[in-house]
Enzyme design. Structure first.
Site: not given
Length: 388
Positions: A123, A127, A256-257, A288-289, A296, A317
């Site tokens: 991030r 950013h 976002h994984t 998210w996962t 992955d 998403d």
């Protein structure tokens, strides 16, 4: 991350943040916050000078952030492993010293092994680069990867909530290797975090020049939001301004994984789930996962299946499968992780170069040279809970 521009952090660092290509994005370019282990922050404001010896103080809470550039919850960072280097080696004619870049990369790898801060470091790079405006030619007015995110005025932007914790993590490395620019350090940390989490090798180049003062920071409002009225239109508006395509938007969203979002920072996600209640790092948040420290294509698979209420899906998403043009790529990445890795690596490298001024102009590649022993790969997944 929410959009690929934001990620997680380390030991209990308390800071308020909001969310959002890796990603990050696990990155979070869009409205979620990520956790890792960092030092707890107070409401004191952070005053970061461009000097390598500047001290980092935590910023207070900030408003809701963008989804691709997520806010992490970092921890106090341990000092980087001592490695000898020659300060005198830093050449006067270029922005960063190649040898110090290589040593800094090894210290970042060690930092990741102890702080699990992959998401927030992704991030951080996103950013800094994601403020780029292709319609402005002048540097640094055009924004982009120029190290401006180290200044308090930009750290206080709503989309950057919590990123002071990422700065706390990398500042000791900057102090140790003064021949590395902040702009390079941010992008080096971001790419290394993806690779160490099991993601693709990013074709990076370095030599980015730093802005010199806070008056050169971009205005607020250039980063994505996690829950806009028209998510697909919003993503295009933000990423087209950067010069990125639909394919690159979807590929970057896949970052976002990595990471998790915390409702107390970003306004999105659950306080905790079966995947986050035990950490690593400060427990809590919603990922998210299931294996949220493993890079992955699970992000795409889990959004398509919609079977697990403990996994986060932001409006931006969902748009990757709801928008017809985006869906072509999301479906492809669901079925073909190799294709996702290829497109992600290219998109991440492109993002990391946006708006940058390189010295030397052709940039510096640090992957060449004598090969060194490769340390055992850090498999972040073994530190995360899996599906029961």
């Amino acid at each position: 991350m929410p959009h690929p521009l934001s990620l997680p952090t380390s030991p209990p660092l308390s800071s308020h943040s909001h969310a959002s290509i890796p990603g990050m994005s696990s990155v979070t370019f869009g409205g979620a916050s990520i956790t890792s282990r960092l030092v707890p922050s107070s409401s004191a404001r952070t005053s970061l000078s461009h000097s390598s010896s500047s001290s980092l103080k935590p910023l207070g809470s900030a408003p809701l952030v963008s989804q691709l550039f997520l806010n992490p919850k970092p921890r106090l960072l341990p000092h980087a492993v001592a490695r000898p280097y020659s300060r005198a080696a830093a050449p006067k004619c270029q922005a960063s010293d190649p040898e110090q870049l290589k040593l800094a990369r090894e210290d970042i790898k060690e930092l990741l092994k102890t702080t699990f801060s992959h998401p927030i470091l992704v991030r951080l790079g996103w950013h800094d680069a994601g403020t780029y405006n292709k319609n402005i030619e002048e540097w640094p007015q055009r924004g982009g990867a120029n190290g401006s995110l180290r200044f308090e005025i930009e750290l206080k932007h709503a989309a950057n909530a919590g990123l002071v914790n990422a700065l706390k993590l990398v500042q000791p490395i900057k102090d140790k290797y003064p021949g590395v620019s902040y702009a390079d350090l941010f992008q080096l940390a971001s790419a290394t975090a993806v690779e160490e989490a099991g993601g693709p090798k990013i074709p990076m180049k370095y030599g980015r020049v730093d802005v010199s003062g806070p008056e050169q920071c971009p205005e607020e409002g250039r980063l994505p939001d996690a829950g806009p009225p028209s998510p697909a239109d919003h993503l295009r508006q933000v990423f087209y301004r950067m010069g990125l395509s639909d394919k690159e938007i979807v590929a970057l969203s896949g970052a976002h994984t990595l990471g998790r979002s915390r409702p107390d920072r970003s306004g999105w996600g659950k306080p905790e789930t079966k995947y986050t209640k035990d950490g690593p790092g400060a427990p809590g948040g919603q990922s998210w996962t299931a294996q949220w420290l493993k890079f992955d294509n699970s992000y795409f698979k889990d959004i398509k299946e919609k079977r697990d209420e403990d996994l986060l899906v932001l409006p931006t998403d969902a748009a990757t499968f709801e928008d017809p043009a985006f869906k072509v790529y999301a479906e492809k990445y669901t079925e073909d992780q190799e294709a996702f890795f290829k497109d992600y690596a290219e998109a991440h490298a492109k993002l990391s170069n946006l708006g940058a001024k390189f010295d030397p102009p052709e940039g510096i590649v640090i992957n060449d040279g004598p090969s060194q022993p490769v340390p055992e790969k850090f498999v972040a997944a073994k530190y995360s809970s899996g599906k029961e």
